[in-house]
Design a protein around this motif. Structure first.
Motif, short mmCIF file in Angstrom:
data_model
loop_
_atom_site.label_atom_id
_atom_site.label_comp_id
_atom_site.label_asym_id
_atom_site.label_seq_id
_atom_site.Cartn_x
_atom_site.Cartn_y
_atom_site.Cartn_z
N ARG A 2 -5.54 -6.75 18.17
CA ARG A 2 -4.27 -6.42 17.01
C ARG A 2 -4.75 -7.20 15.93
O ARG A 2 -3.92 -6.36 15.33
CB ARG A 2 -2.51 -6.89 18.19
N ILE A 3 -5.03 -8.17 16.07
CA ILE A 3 -5.31 -9.03 14.54
C ILE A 3 -5.50 -8.05 13.30
O ILE A 3 -5.74 -7.85 12.44
CB ILE A 3 -5.90 -10.34 14.67
N SER A 4 -7.06 -7.09 14.56
CA SER A 4 -8.20 -6.52 13.66
C SER A 4 -7.32 -5.76 12.98
O SER A 4 -7.41 -4.93 11.89
CB SER A 4 -9.26 -5.59 14.78
N ARG A 5 -6.62 -4.81 13.84
CA ARG A 5 -6.08 -2.87 13.45
C ARG A 5 -4.89 -3.59 12.19
O ARG A 5 -4.45 -2.55 11.62
CB ARG A 5 -5.56 -3.19 14.89
N VAL A 6 -4.18 -5.00 12.43
CA VAL A 6 -3.28 -4.89 11.42
C VAL A 6 -3.53 -5.54 9.86
O VAL A 6 -3.19 -4.68 8.71
CB VAL A 6 -2.43 -6.63 12.13
N TYR A 7 -5.36 -5.94 9.89
CA TYR A 7 -6.20 -6.05 9.24
C TYR A 7 -6.04 -4.78 8.53
O TYR A 7 -5.98 -5.03 7.18
CB TYR A 7 -6.72 -6.86 9.34
N ASP A 8 -6.39 -3.76 9.02
CA ASP A 8 -6.66 -2.37 8.11
C ASP A 8 -6.16 -2.04 8.03
O ASP A 8 -5.94 -1.09 7.37
CB ASP A 8 -6.89 -1.89 9.87
N LEU A 9 -4.64 -2.02 8.16
CA LEU A 9 -2.95 -1.80 7.24
C LEU A 9 -2.86 -2.66 6.13
O LEU A 9 -1.51 -2.57 6.29
CB LEU A 9 -2.40 -1.19 8.23
N ARG A 10 -3.86 -3.44 5.99
CA ARG A 10 -2.98 -4.85 5.26
C ARG A 10 -2.13 -4.55 3.68
O ARG A 10 -1.97 -5.14 3.38
CB ARG A 10 -4.38 -5.51 4.96
N GLU A 11 -2.98 -3.28 2.86
CA GLU A 11 -2.17 -3.05 2.15
C GLU A 11 -0.48 -2.47 2.26
O GLU A 11 0.02 -3.26 1.64
CB GLU A 11 -3.05 -1.20 1.48
N ARG A 12 -0.22 -2.49 3.56
CA ARG A 12 1.12 -2.62 3.60
C ARG A 12 2.40 -3.56 3.76
O ARG A 12 2.65 -4.07 3.87
CB ARG A 12 1.34 -1.78 5.03
N LEU A 13 0.99 -4.91 3.75
CA LEU A 13 1.35 -6.14 4.44
C LEU A 13 2.04 -6.05 2.69
O LEU A 13 1.51 -6.76 2.29
CB LEU A 13 0.95 -7.23 4.83
N ASN A 14 3.21 -7.76 3.30
CA ASN A 14 3.69 -8.42 2.44
C ASN A 14 2.81 -9.17 1.84
O ASN A 14 1.91 -10.02 2.96
CB ASN A 14 5.18 -8.94 2.10
N LEU A 15 3.34 -9.90 1.26
CA LEU A 15 1.53 -11.28 0.86
C LEU A 15 2.18 -12.58 2.16
O LEU A 15 1.19 -13.59 3.13
CB LEU A 15 2.30 -12.17 -0.08
N ASP A 16 3.88 -12.97 2.30
CA ASP A 16 3.29 -13.98 3.63
C ASP A 16 3.57 -13.60 4.86
O ASP A 16 1.97 -14.30 5.70
CB ASP A 16 5.34 -13.97 3.05
N ALA A 17 2.81 -12.08 5.11
CA ALA A 17 2.33 -11.38 5.93
C ALA A 17 1.20 -11.56 6.52
O ALA A 17 0.72 -12.06 7.31
CB ALA A 17 3.05 -9.77 6.17
N LYS A 18 0.29 -11.47 4.75
CA LYS A 18 -0.72 -11.16 5.00
C LYS A 18 -1.10 -12.98 4.87
O LYS A 18 -2.11 -13.41 5.92
CB LYS A 18 -1.33 -11.33 3.41
N ALA A 19 -0.44 -13.79 4.64
CA ALA A 19 -0.81 -15.62 5.17
C ALA A 19 -0.72 -15.47 6.87
O ALA A 19 -1.65 -16.25 6.55
CB ALA A 19 0.25 -16.26 4.43
#
Length: 600
Positions: A371-388
């Motif tokens: 699941r972490i990898s799947r979210v990483y693949d969509l990182r362009e949609r993430l806010n900076l705090d979510a990326k942290a």
């Protein structure tokens, strides 16, 4: 003499005609008095009779002065001070009326005294046009006396303040606050000068420069913990924010051989209270809402899960059933929303929340790599705090994962550098507690975890220190994550064993510091210096020099300047919100603006 009840006689005996007289000396109150007389017969010569009568009368003076003034003034106001003189006698009176005082100028060459004729039982008003000066108060007295000297009266404004009945004079000013901060790092002798220039057209009688000196980050952290402990509200988020940073800070201080009995005692109370409350308010589905009657919320549940596992790892007894039920609730949420959240059409806040929930599972020892990898693949949609949160989850799984460098590069590219340090500005996400301060704290935590030598970190620490509001940050979320991120930085730098002296110079003189030494014994304490704006230079820049002598440790400082600007000199700013005020008659269908009005 001023009294409320000038006469009380519980036993007055009348004559045979039912009449009696009583004498009373009235006090100085000028008011309406009420007589309440109640009588009762003895009943010896017939039935007992009872009666009551009420009567009002006014006590006044034959010559009475009544000032007419506003409650306050603003420097430069042009207004009218007046007095009404009552002639309560049966004859016409020639009266000299006088005004005297300080704090104002009389306009139009109006004399301070004038003589008027007041008819019997009549009154006259006398006015003086004045302008308020640049003073704190106006002290004014009005007096009147007959030309033959037989009658007189005087009074200060009844609406005045204090025993002297002073009229306050305010200044049309607006407060402005600016701040800076910095760090003198390392064992070498260091000094740094901040230039402080006062704005034009300020009120030099108000405002101050506050300088705070911290021997380590422990001081600001403990202040933040105290703020959280005394926070008055008790939703689930605030309950967790009360004890989670305590757990992390206490663990850090123990690792640095810095015991704190007071913090340990408070930790015991806060954690046990928080655990009991979480246990009592966990819902049948395993989650928590914001408040007891709210539905379970994945965000608050993930935050509570982090607190539970951290308390457990610190040696507190936590019911494993409570933790497992929380995990099951979050697993069900992830499973039910997998397809919707990962779709391109899904709102970004849902993906941000998923990154936080996965981080909570990672802190609980159940990182989900897929699941972490799947979210990483969509990182362009993430806010900076979510990326942290995502970066910290990935570092827990595999610190050598090359994708972590990509996220760190994103942080470096998004950093905002300014005179007050380094921070990150995030997209608004009200569903996930996102603020710029919280995001900066989370990125600081992630970067310390990845590379404590990163050049951006000292600037981020500096900005976090400036962002404080008094002893804490703006929200409980900001304060909780700020305390935890600064704790991690403090552990990395190992700065709780300072050994140096320090001084502060303002222009050509040293400021007096109660204790200018830094040692392991006082590493968690701080010093606060205050300089009034009146003591600062107005015609040239002020030089504030921080000096740290040779020795291990860091010196952190913040300088906050509060001034009051003349409102007409303040230029309007446009920052996305425009407020316009218009006046028009309520019955005007065209709503024609009213631009002027007659006073009185």
């Amino acid at each position: 003499e001023f009294v409320d009840t000038p006469l009380w006689n519980p036993s007055v005996v009348t004559d045979a005609n039912g009449e009696a007289q009583i004498e009373v000396t009235l006090p100085d109150n000028l008011t309406t008095w009420r007589i309440d007389a109640r009588g009762v017969t003895s009943g010896e010569n017939g039935p007992m009779l009872v009666g009551q009568v009420l009567e009002d009368f006014i006590s006044t003076k034959p010559l009475l002065v009544r000032p007419v003034t506003p409650r306050f003034m603003v420097v430069g106001d042009k207004l009218t001070l007046g007095v009404i003189v009552n002639n309560n006698t049966q004859q016409d009176q020639e009266v000299e009326v006088l005004m005297q005082g300080t704090g104002f100028n009389v306009l139009e060459d109006t004399p301070l005294s004038t003589t008027v004729t007041i008819p019997a039982g009549g009154r006259v008003r006398v006015d003086w046009p004045v302008q308020a000066l640049d003073v704190s108060n106006v002290d004014v007295t009005f007096a009147a006396r007959t030309t033959d000297g037989s009658l007189s009266d005087a009074s200060k404004p009844p609406v005045g303040q204090g025993d002297d009945r002073l009229l306050p004079v305010y200044k049309y000013v607006v407060p402005e606050n600016v701040a800076t901060a910095g760090t003198l790092e390392g064992p070498d002798t260091l000094s740094f000068t901040e230039v402080i220039a006062l704005p034009d057209r300020i009120d030099t009688e108000q405002g101050q420069l506050d300088i705070r000196l911290d021997r380590s980050l422990a001081g600001p952290m403990l202040d933040g913990l105290d703020y959280l402990r005394n926070y008055p509200y008790q939703c689930i988020e605030q309950t967790v924010s009360k004890f989670l940073p305590n757990v992390m800070t206490m663990r850090a201080l123990v690792s640095l051989n810095q015991s704190n009995p007071e913090l340990e005692a408070n930790l015991e109370v806060q954690v046990n209270y928080g655990l009991q409350r979480l246990d009592a308010e966990q819902k049948y589905d395993g989650g928590w809402g914001w408040f007891p009657r709210d539905d379970s919320n994945p965000l608050t549940t993930a935050y509570a899960l982090i607190a539970l596992v951290e308390a457990q790892s610190s040696g507190f007894t936590v019911d494993e059933t409570v933790i497992n039920r929380a995990k099951n609730f979050l697993r069900d949420y992830l499973l039910l929303t997998d397809q919707d959240v990962m779709a391109q059409s899904a709102p970004n806040w849902q993906l941000n929340r998923r990154a936080f929930i996965l981080y909570a599972f990672t802190r609980a020892g159940e990182a989900n790599a897929s699941r972490i990898s799947r979210v990483y693949d969509l990182r362009e949609r993430l806010n900076l705090d979510a990326k942290a949160f995502l970066a910290m989850s990935m570092m827990t799984l595999d610190p050598t994962d090359p994708r972590i460098e990509t996220l760190m590069s994103d942080f470096a590219n998004a950093a905002t550098l300014s005179a007050t340090g380094t921070h990150w500005e995030d997209r608004p996400d009200y569903y996930n507690w996102t603020t710029n301060t919280r995001t900066t704290a989370l990125i600081l935590m992630a970067m310390v975890m990845h590379d404590p030598s990163n050049d951006l970190l000292p600037g981020a620490v500096r900005w976090m220190m400036v962002a404080r509001k008094a002893d804490a940050w703006e929200t409980t979320q900001e304060t909780a994550w700020a305390v935890m991120s600064l704790t991690n930085w403090m552990v990395t730098t190992g700065e709780l064993n300072p050994d140096y002296t320090f001084n502060v110079r303002l222009n050509d003189g040293l400021l007096e510091i109660p204790d200018n030494t830094a040692s392991p014994e006082n590493a968690k304490e701080h010093e606060v210096l205050t300089v009034a704006v009146a003591e600062l230079l107005t015609d040239e820049a002020n030089r504030l020099t921080l000096i740290k002598d040779e020795g291990p440790g860091n010196l952190y400082y913040t300088a906050q300047l509060r001034t009051f600007l003349d409102v007409p000199s303040v230029e309007p700013a446009s920052r996305g919100i425009i407020i316009e005020r218009r006046y028009y008659r309520a019955n005007d269908p065209d709503k024609t603006p009213i631009t002027s009005a007659q006073v009185g």
